[in-house]
Scaffold this active site. Structure first.
Site, PDB file in Angstrom:
ATOM      1  N   HIS A 132      17.640  39.770  57.888  1.00 16.57           N
ATOM      2  CA  HIS A 132      18.033  40.065  56.718  1.00 16.57           C
ATOM      3  C   HIS A 132      18.408  41.685  55.772  1.00 16.57           C
ATOM      4  O   HIS A 132      17.505  42.019  55.214  1.00 16.57           O
ATOM      5  CB  HIS A 132      17.408  38.902  55.918  1.00 16.57           C
ATOM      6  N   ARG A 183      24.422  33.614  53.443  1.00 17.77           N
ATOM      7  CA  ARG A 183      23.236  32.688  53.131  1.00 17.77           C
ATOM      8  C   ARG A 183      23.482  31.743  54.680  1.00 17.77           C
ATOM      9  O   ARG A 183      24.245  31.397  54.915  1.00 17.77           O
ATOM     10  CB  ARG A 183      23.388  32.243  52.502  1.00 17.77           C
TER      11      ARG A 183
HETATM   12  P1  NAP Z   1      30.201  37.703  44.405  1.00 18.42           P
HETATM   13  O1  NAP Z   1      30.877  38.709  43.315  1.00 18.42           O
HETATM   14  O2  NAP Z   1      29.928  36.502  42.755  1.00 18.42           O
HETATM   15  O3  NAP Z   1      31.425  36.704  44.830  1.00 18.42           O
HETATM   16  C1  NAP Z   1      31.196  35.422  45.602  1.00 18.42           C
HETATM   17  C2  NAP Z   1      32.790  35.719  46.113  1.00 18.42           C
HETATM   18  O4  NAP Z   1      33.544  33.990  47.269  1.00 18.42           O
HETATM   19  C3  NAP Z   1      34.063  35.029  45.272  1.00 18.42           C
HETATM   20  O5  NAP Z   1      35.688  35.783  45.798  1.00 18.42           O
HETATM   21  C4  NAP Z   1      33.947  33.669  45.210  1.00 18.42           C
HETATM   22  O6  NAP Z   1      35.534  33.331  45.031  1.00 18.42           O
HETATM   23  C5  NAP Z   1      34.218  33.266  46.272  1.00 18.42           C
HETATM   24  N1  NAP Z   1      33.151  31.938  46.409  1.00 18.42           N
HETATM   25  C6  NAP Z   1      31.909  30.937  45.989  1.00 18.42           C
HETATM   26  N2  NAP Z   1      32.469  29.937  46.160  1.00 18.42           N
HETATM   27  C7  NAP Z   1      33.730  29.567  47.174  1.00 18.42           C
HETATM   28  C8  NAP Z   1      34.556  28.194  47.155  1.00 18.42           C
HETATM   29  N3  NAP Z   1      33.855  26.932  47.505  1.00 18.42           N
HETATM   30  N4  NAP Z   1      35.377  28.796  48.464  1.00 18.42           N
HETATM   31  C9  NAP Z   1      36.468  29.690  48.190  1.00 18.42           C
HETATM   32  N5  NAP Z   1      35.218  30.901  47.691  1.00 18.42           N
HETATM   33  C10 NAP Z   1      34.225  30.583  46.906  1.00 18.42           C
HETATM   34  O7  NAP Z   1      28.976  37.721  44.994  1.00 18.42           O
HETATM   35  P2  NAP Z   1      28.672  38.710  46.150  1.00 18.42           P
HETATM   36  O8  NAP Z   1      28.179  39.879  45.026  1.00 18.42           O
HETATM   37  O9  NAP Z   1      29.589  39.553  46.670  1.00 18.42           O
HETATM   38  O10 NAP Z   1      28.058  38.317  47.200  1.00 18.42           O
HETATM   39  C11 NAP Z   1      28.073  37.345  47.787  1.00 18.42           C
HETATM   40  C12 NAP Z   1      26.337  36.774  48.640  1.00 18.42           C
HETATM   41  O11 NAP Z   1      26.649  37.438  49.337  1.00 18.42           O
HETATM   42  C13 NAP Z   1      25.786  36.636  47.776  1.00 18.42           C
HETATM   43  O12 NAP Z   1      25.289  35.101  46.937  1.00 18.42           O
HETATM   44  C14 NAP Z   1      23.746  36.680  48.308  1.00 18.42           C
HETATM   45  O13 NAP Z   1      23.652  35.358  49.399  1.00 18.42           O
HETATM   46  C15 NAP Z   1      25.026  37.389  49.495  1.00 18.42           C
HETATM   47  N6  NAP Z   1      24.304  38.673  50.378  1.00 18.42           N
HETATM   48  C16 NAP Z   1      23.560  38.927  50.701  1.00 18.42           C
HETATM   49  C17 NAP Z   1      22.816  40.246  51.272  1.00 18.42           C
HETATM   50  C18 NAP Z   1      22.057  40.567  52.681  1.00 18.42           C
HETATM   51  O14 NAP Z   1      20.986  41.425  52.920  1.00 18.42           O
HETATM   52  N7  NAP Z   1      22.581  39.357  53.629  1.00 18.42           N
HETATM   53  C19 NAP Z   1      22.354  40.758  49.966  1.00 18.42           C
HETATM   54  C20 NAP Z   1      23.046  40.499  49.193  1.00 18.42           C
HETATM   55  C21 NAP Z   1      24.067  39.609  48.524  1.00 18.42           C
HETATM   56  P3  NAP Z   1      35.689  33.782  43.576  1.00 18.42           P
HETATM   57  O15 NAP Z   1      36.178  35.448  43.643  1.00 18.42           O
HETATM   58  O16 NAP Z   1      37.236  33.157  43.136  1.00 18.42           O
HETATM   59  O17 NAP Z   1      35.194  33.500  42.629  1.00 18.42           O
END
Ligand code: NAP
Length: 314
Positions: A277, A229
């Site tokens: 994006h 993001r």
């Molecule tokens: P997820 O499964 O919720 O994983 C988030 C990861 O970030 C987890 O490992 C979490 O740690 C870590 N995290 C969160 N807050 C943190 C902090 N303060 N310090 C350290 N680590 C932290 O999410 P996901 O499905 O992988 O998706 C991630 C993001 O990708 C989404 O939220 C979205 O914004 C983005 N996205 C972008 C696109 C695009 O097309 N550009 C598409 C889809 C998603 P823990 O494992 O310890 O909880």
């Protein structure tokens, strides 16, 4: 008789019809309809809705709503807009989305690793000049976020021969990945990162995480890929780090304002690749099948799938 299941999106969203068709196909026992098609009785009794960046006032028209299923993985806007409601927010977790993101991470990591920005710039000057070759084994990719997307990306990167480090809130154990956890261990991971890939959710803690201080913890000439993001990166600090050649190149797929306004500096910066994006678009078919399974289980058992932790923000 079929139960009406509203699909609520922003009125300007161009793919509502296609989503409703895909969701309907995945859920033949439901009647998937736009919110406007629900009569007063259906609105009063509706307990679940499918959402794609809905207007908060539309969601508030359903007084018995217990949960919403988003068709996107990132739900920060939904969480902020509906914080006062006692509502479970379920986000999309789709293995196909993770594979698509992992493919993008590998593609753009290789783009940086094989110096494509350099050769593209040299071509405009008709310059024939070979840079030194570094093996992937000698290049460390640092992943910010080891969730559904980060783990899939780590797997692809390790398979391609890169050294992989990953950072999460709670410590994880992922094969072929050196795992770091929590704010105290972030500087150590940054210090050994050649290519930093951001796959974090946008939360109170991650907003502005990539700033002048964290950029200074990277080795000189490290590169950045932001596929998460826009507001996780401080734009002014990034621009300064690029201008000072502290950061070699940034691949940016996400921005604080999208679409990126025409007068934004990123468009013309020689060290920036702008993407609209596109790193991991949701696949309507696979996403609809997953939403369908979750809704079916809820209708049969009353079980709501794992929901976003509203205090944590993801
Ligand atoms: P997820 O499964 O919720 O994983 C988030 C990861 O970030 C987890 O490992 C979490 O740690 C870590 N995290 C969160 N807050 C943190 C902090 N303060 N310090 C350290 N680590 C932290 O999410 P996901 O499905 O992988 O998706 C991630 C993001 O990708 C989404 O939220 C979205 O914004 C983005 N996205 C972008 C696109 C695009 O097309 N550009 C598409 C889809 C998603 P823990 O494992 O310890 O909880």
């Amino acid at each position: 008789m079929k139960t009406s299941l509203p699909f609520i999106c922003n009125p300007d969203y161009p793919f509502a019809r296609q989503w409703i068709a895909a969701l309907q196909q995945a859920m033949p026992d439901e009647e998937v309809v736009p919110l406007s098609a629900l009569d007063a009785h259906a609105r009063a009794s509706c307990t679940v809705a499918i959402v794609a960046n809905p207007l908060p006032q539309d969601v508030r028209q359903l007084p018995q709503l217990r949960w919403v299923h988003s068709v996107w993985a990132g739900v920060e806007r939904l969480v902020a807009d509906l914080a006062d409601l006692e509502l479970n927010v379920v986000r999309l977790v789709d293995p196909q989305l993770a594979e698509t993101m992992a493919e993008a991470v590998l593609a753009w990591t290789l783009y940086l690793h094989r110096d494509m920005p350099l050769y593209a710039a040299q071509q405009t000057r008709r310059q024939w000049l070979a840079a030194d070759y570094a093996r992937p084994q000698d290049t460390t990719v640092g992943l910010l976020g080891l969730g559904a997307l980060g783990e899939a990306a780590a797997d692809r990167l390790a398979g391609a021969g890169f050294n992989v480090c990953g950072w999460s809130r709670m410590r994880k154990s992922v094969s072929h990945v050196e795992c770091f956890a929590g704010a105290v261990e972030l500087p150590a991971m940054l210090a050994r990162t050649d290519i930093l890939v951001c796959l974090l959710p946008l939360t109170v803690e991650t907003r502005g995480l990539l700033n002048a201080t964290t950029f200074a913890q990277l080795p000189h000439h490290a590169s950045l890929i932001n596929f998460a993001r826009g507001p996780i990166v401080c734009d002014d600090a990034l621009r300064a780090a690029l201008d000072a050649e502290r950061i070699r190149h940034a691949v940016l797929d996400v921005f604080s304002i999208e679409p990126l306004p025409p007068d934004s500096w990123q468009w013309a910066h020689p060290r920036v690749s702008v993407l609209p994006h596109i790193s991991a678009p949701t696949d309507r078919q696979t996403a609809s099948a997953i939403v369908g399974q979750n809704i079916r289980r809820y209708r049969e058992t009353g079980e709501i799938p794992e929901s976003v932790d509203l205090a944590r923000g993801y």
